[in-house]
Design an enzyme around this catalytic site. Structure first.
Site, PDB file in Angstrom:
ATOM      1  N   SER A 138      43.409 -14.930  97.030  1.00 28.69           N
ATOM      2  CA  SER A 138      43.963 -14.601  95.723  1.00 28.69           C
ATOM      3  C   SER A 138      44.887 -13.409  95.880  1.00 28.69           C
ATOM      4  O   SER A 138      44.760 -12.635  96.835  1.00 28.69           O
ATOM      5  CB  SER A 138      42.840 -14.253  94.734  1.00 28.69           C
ATOM      6  OG  SER A 138      43.369 -13.712  93.535  1.00 28.69           O
ATOM      7  N   TYR A 151      34.572 -10.538  91.310  1.00 24.15           N
ATOM      8  CA  TYR A 151      35.513 -11.505  91.864  1.00 24.15           C
ATOM      9  C   TYR A 151      36.413 -10.864  92.912  1.00 24.15           C
ATOM     10  O   TYR A 151      36.602 -11.412  94.005  1.00 24.15           O
ATOM     11  CB  TYR A 151      36.360 -12.112  90.744  1.00 24.15           C
ATOM     12  CG  TYR A 151      37.345 -13.134  91.248  1.00 24.15           C
ATOM     13  CD1 TYR A 151      36.917 -14.365  91.747  1.00 24.15           C
ATOM     14  CD2 TYR A 151      38.719 -12.883  91.232  1.00 24.15           C
ATOM     15  CE1 TYR A 151      37.821 -15.306  92.216  1.00 24.15           C
ATOM     16  CE2 TYR A 151      39.622 -13.818  91.700  1.00 24.15           C
ATOM     17  CZ  TYR A 151      39.168 -15.028  92.188  1.00 24.15           C
ATOM     18  OH  TYR A 151      40.065 -15.958  92.656  1.00 24.15           O
TER      19      TYR A 151
END
Length: 237
Positions: A138, A151
């Site tokens: 990400s 996360y």
């Protein structure tokens, strides 16, 4: 400028392949001539010419071992670790159960799946063959924000795993690439594709294109990292 080589004859394993980015990767790779061994928790009803869909829970050692054996038997030369989950909440709301769900999928899953194929990639190197590993992480694998503790911690960890393996794999010719997408229009974090606010976001095909590019560069080229954003997203590194 380098010239890409075709993916015809390549055998590539892809995790988290049932929908979203993973399925987009499968579809593009087979369209470029690769054979794909695709894994996901739920593969019922999934079929694409050039792809074999197999059940895979990346948090389970037994499931990973079975999938890896099938990939080795097919002559796999590359692995795309795409399986992952999202979770966003203030730190004080993070439960032990949610921590384990996110970290086991995003970090342990990457470790287990990679570990299961490293010896195979080392053997390929001993035979004069090259291999490639791509981790889909990400754009937050190097930054964080309020509500993103869990996360982003998992993505920072994935980035560390990716970079450590790049150092280790250099000794046996393993090319390692981290693909870091920004906002993508998928099912991520319980959302649905096509929601109005996501109309200008990246699409799964955009991430698949980055993966195909990294896989198809000439053998003397190593793509260490690809960071990509939709133009509507704020600039971030």
């Amino acid at each position: 400028m380098t010239t890409s080589v075709p993916l015809s004859g390549r055998v590539i394993a892809v995790t988290g392949a049932s929908k979203g980015i993973g399925l987009g990767i499968v579809e593009l790779l087979v369209s470029q001539g690769a054979r794909v061994i695709a894994g996901a928790r739920d593969v019922d009803g999934l079929a694409r010419d050039g792809a074999v869909f197999l059940p895979l829970d990346v948090t389970s050692e037994d499931s990973v071992a079975a999938f890896a054996q099938a990939a080795r038997s097919a002559g796999v030369d590359s692995l795309v670790n795409n399986a992952g989950v999202g979770s966003f909440m203030p730190l004080q709301q993070i439960s032990v159960e949610e921590y384990r769900r996110v970290m086991d999928t995003n970090v342990l899953g990457t470790l287990l799946m990679t570990k299961a194929l490293v010896a195979h990639f080392q053997f390929r190197h001993s035979q004069g063959q090259v291999s490639h590993l791509i981790n889909i992480t990400s754009d937050v694998s190097a930054r964080t924000f309020a509500g993103g503790a869990l996360y982003t911690a998992s993505k920072y960890a994935q980035r560390a795993v990716t970079q450590a393996l790049a150092h280790e794999g250099h000794a046996y010719g393993l090319r390692v690439t981290e693909v870091r997408p920004g906002m993508v229009d998928t099912y991520f974090n319980g959302s649905q594709p096509g929601e109005p606010q996501k109309v200008a976001w990246l699409k799964p095909a955009d991430i698949a294109g980055a993966v195909a590019y990294a896989l198809s560069v000439p053998q003397h080229v190593r793509v260490d990292e690809i960071l990509l954003h939709p133009v509507v997203q704020d600039v971030a590194f």
